[in-house]
Write a protein that holds these residues in place. Structure first.
Motif, short mmCIF file in Angstrom:
data_model
loop_
_atom_site.label_atom_id
_atom_site.label_comp_id
_atom_site.label_asym_id
_atom_site.label_seq_id
_atom_site.Cartn_x
_atom_site.Cartn_y
_atom_site.Cartn_z
N ALA A 17 58.44 64.26 29.95
CA ALA A 17 59.56 65.09 30.38
C ALA A 17 60.79 64.23 30.68
O ALA A 17 61.92 64.56 30.27
N VAL A 18 60.59 63.13 31.37
CA VAL A 18 61.70 62.21 31.68
C VAL A 18 62.23 61.58 30.40
O VAL A 18 63.44 61.49 30.18
N THR A 19 61.32 61.15 29.54
CA THR A 19 61.69 60.50 28.28
C THR A 19 62.55 61.42 27.42
O THR A 19 63.58 60.98 26.88
N GLU A 34 63.68 49.84 29.07
CA GLU A 34 64.25 49.62 30.42
C GLU A 34 64.92 50.90 30.91
O GLU A 34 64.76 51.27 32.09
N ASP A 35 65.65 51.59 30.05
CA ASP A 35 66.27 52.87 30.42
C ASP A 35 65.21 53.88 30.86
O ASP A 35 65.38 54.59 31.85
N LEU A 36 64.12 53.94 30.09
CA LEU A 36 63.04 54.88 30.42
C LEU A 36 62.37 54.50 31.72
O LEU A 36 62.06 55.37 32.55
N SER A 37 62.18 53.22 31.94
CA SER A 37 61.57 52.72 33.17
C SER A 37 62.43 53.11 34.38
O SER A 37 61.91 53.62 35.39
N ARG A 38 63.72 52.87 34.29
CA ARG A 38 64.64 53.23 35.38
C ARG A 38 64.63 54.73 35.65
O ARG A 38 64.55 55.17 36.79
N ALA A 39 64.73 55.53 34.58
CA ALA A 39 64.78 56.99 34.74
C ALA A 39 63.50 57.54 35.35
O ALA A 39 63.53 58.48 36.14
N ALA A 40 62.37 56.95 34.99
CA ALA A 40 61.08 57.42 35.51
C ALA A 40 60.77 56.85 36.88
O ALA A 40 59.91 57.36 37.60
N GLU A 56 55.99 56.04 20.17
CA GLU A 56 54.88 56.95 20.49
C GLU A 56 55.36 58.08 21.39
O GLU A 56 54.96 59.23 21.22
N LEU A 57 56.25 57.76 22.32
CA LEU A 57 56.82 58.81 23.17
C LEU A 57 57.61 59.82 22.32
O LEU A 57 57.52 61.03 22.53
N LEU A 58 58.36 59.31 21.35
CA LEU A 58 59.10 60.20 20.45
C LEU A 58 58.13 61.09 19.67
O LEU A 58 58.34 62.30 19.56
N ARG A 59 57.06 60.50 19.15
CA ARG A 59 56.10 61.28 18.37
C ARG A 59 55.44 62.36 19.23
O ARG A 59 55.26 63.49 18.78
N LEU A 60 55.09 62.03 20.46
CA LEU A 60 54.50 63.02 21.36
C LEU A 60 55.49 64.16 21.64
O LEU A 60 55.12 65.32 21.66
N ALA A 61 56.74 63.80 21.85
CA ALA A 61 57.76 64.81 22.18
C ALA A 61 58.05 65.74 21.01
O ALA A 61 58.00 66.97 21.16
N LEU A 102 62.95 73.97 25.26
CA LEU A 102 64.33 73.59 24.93
C LEU A 102 64.55 72.07 24.80
O LEU A 102 65.06 71.63 23.77
N PRO A 103 64.16 71.24 25.77
CA PRO A 103 64.44 69.81 25.60
C PRO A 103 63.69 69.20 24.42
O PRO A 103 64.23 68.33 23.72
N TYR A 104 62.47 69.67 24.18
CA TYR A 104 61.65 69.12 23.09
C TYR A 104 62.19 69.56 21.73
O TYR A 104 62.25 68.75 20.80
N VAL A 105 62.58 70.82 21.61
CA VAL A 105 63.14 71.30 20.34
C VAL A 105 64.51 70.68 20.11
O VAL A 105 64.86 70.32 18.98
#
Length: 193
Positions: A17-19, A34-40, A56-61, A102-105
């Protein structure tokens, strides 16, 4: 201690969800681990505990969005009945899925083919579009839709209307009530024979 509890509470789903939020804000290519680490609010090593990396995060999303869309094509109302009714169901449900995910689509609609995962997602999107175009063709052949609009064009226009929702829809806004029904009403008011 509270920070440690937050870290152990992180799951792939909450990280995703954060990603997705960060990818939608910065773009996939413009986002670093690093951006993802900070945001999470967790270390990069904590992220790597859950996934192999950014792709892999992109593929899951995008997979989540695609799985939801393809699931529509297997629903009983999408496989039985008159072609126009099946198509109408697919259009309604596609809009509902877009609103619910919505965020995923949104992320799915923004992939450009720069990575293996993006190419995979684009190919699956094309496959979904082709299956919907076949429904349009069947409805035209049955005399249920106008025959003066080429089926691929009609399909592109339908998806253009549906996909544009990601640009203006804001969950919880009163003006956004009834979006899926409005899409169906406007589209089929102009397409029905």
């Amino acid at each position: 201690m509270a920070e440690n509890n937050t870290r152990t509470a992180y799951t792939v789903e909450s990280l995703l969800a954060v990603t997705v939020e960060v990818f939608n804000e910065r773009g996939y290519d413009g986002t670093s681990m690093e951006d993802l680490s900070r945001a999470a609010g967790i270390s990069k090593s904590s992220i790597y505990h859950h996934v192999r990396g950014k792709e892999e995060l992109l593929r899951l999303a995008v997979g989540r969005a695609l799985d939801s869309l393809f699931g529509i094509l297997d629903e009983p109302a999408a496989v039985t009945g008159r072609p126009v009714d099946r198509l109408e169901h697919v259009v309604l449900r596609t809009t509902e899925v877009l609103l619910a995910e919505l965020p995923y689509v949104t992320l799915l609609l923004r992939v450009r083919g720069n990575t293996t995962t993006e190419l995979w997602a684009l190919e699956r999107r094309r496959d979904f579009d082709h299956q919907v175009a076949e429904l349009v063709r069947a409805a035209v052949a049955a005399g249920e839709l106008r025959s003066d609009v080429e089926p691929r064009l009609a399909t592109r226009l339908l998806f253009g209307m549906i996909n544009s929702v990601v640009e203006w829809y804001r969950p919880g806004a009163k003006a956004a009530d009834g979006v899926a029904e409005a899409v169906v009403h406007l589209a089929f008011g102009g397409l029905r024979a």
